[in-house]
Design a protein around this motif. Structure first.
Motif, PDB file in Angstrom:
ATOM      1  N   THR A   1      41.225  43.228  40.753  1.00 23.36           N
ATOM      2  CA  THR A   1      41.932  42.672  39.602  1.00 23.36           C
ATOM      3  C   THR A   1      42.880  41.555  40.005  1.00 23.36           C
ATOM      4  O   THR A   1      43.178  40.684  39.196  1.00 23.36           O
TER       5      THR A   1
ATOM      6  N   GLY B   1      40.949  38.531  39.656  1.00 18.93           N
ATOM      7  CA  GLY B   1      40.726  38.280  38.231  1.00 18.93           C
ATOM      8  C   GLY B   1      41.935  37.644  37.576  1.00 18.93           C
ATOM      9  O   GLY B   1      41.814  36.707  36.784  1.00 18.93           O
TER      10      GLY B   1
ATOM     11  N   VAL C   1      33.106  39.429  31.765  1.00 17.11           N
ATOM     12  CA  VAL C   1      32.756  39.646  33.164  1.00 17.11           C
ATOM     13  C   VAL C   1      31.303  39.214  33.345  1.00 17.11           C
ATOM     14  O   VAL C   1      30.407  39.700  32.664  1.00 17.11           O
TER      15      VAL C   1
ATOM     16  N   LEU D   1      36.565  43.016  29.508  1.00 17.04           N
ATOM     17  CA  LEU D   1      37.782  43.648  30.004  1.00 17.04           C
ATOM     18  C   LEU D   1      38.945  43.084  29.210  1.00 17.04           C
ATOM     19  O   LEU D   1      39.033  41.875  29.013  1.00 17.04           O
TER      20      LEU D   1
ATOM     21  N   LEU E   1      43.740  44.511  32.616  1.00 21.44           N
ATOM     22  CA  LEU E   1      43.809  43.749  33.858  1.00 21.44           C
ATOM     23  C   LEU E   1      45.242  43.679  34.377  1.00 21.44           C
ATOM     24  O   LEU E   1      45.500  43.870  35.558  1.00 21.44           O
TER      25      LEU E   1
ATOM     26  N   VAL F   1      37.453  45.523  39.074  1.00 20.41           N
ATOM     27  CA  VAL F   1      37.170  45.060  37.721  1.00 20.41           C
ATOM     28  C   VAL F   1      36.021  45.876  37.143  1.00 20.41           C
ATOM     29  O   VAL F   1      36.037  46.283  35.986  1.00 20.41           O
TER      30      VAL F   1
END
Length: 77
Positions: free
Chosen positions: A2, A5, A24, A35, A40, A49
């Motif tokens: 994450t 991300g 994603v 997500l 997140l 993730v």
């Protein structure tokens, strides 16, 4: 992870008016899940993730000439 991300969201956020859901993608840029930004942010940077996302079933291509029965059978996950 994450953490990666979040870094990606930070790079693209200046161009977005609002951000609620993140898409994603796999290495071929196909949708594999979604997500929420909240998930997140609230989870550990070491979290995966894949573990947090909502998975989508693989899309199937349907010929428009096929009957409805074939369409409904092919779209089930």
């Amino acid at each position: 992870m994450t953490g990666r991300g979040l870094a990606l969201v930070r790079r693209t956020a200046p161009d977005a008016e609002t951000i609620y859901q993140l898409y994603v993608l796999d290495e071929r840029r196909r949708l594999v899940g979604t997500l929420s930004l909240r998930e997140l942010i609230l989870n550990s940077p070491a979290s995966s993730v894949r573990a947090l996302m909502t998975s989508w079933c693989r899309p199937r291509w349907i010929c428009p000439r096929k009957r409805w029965r074939a369409l409904s059978a092919a779209t089930t996950c």
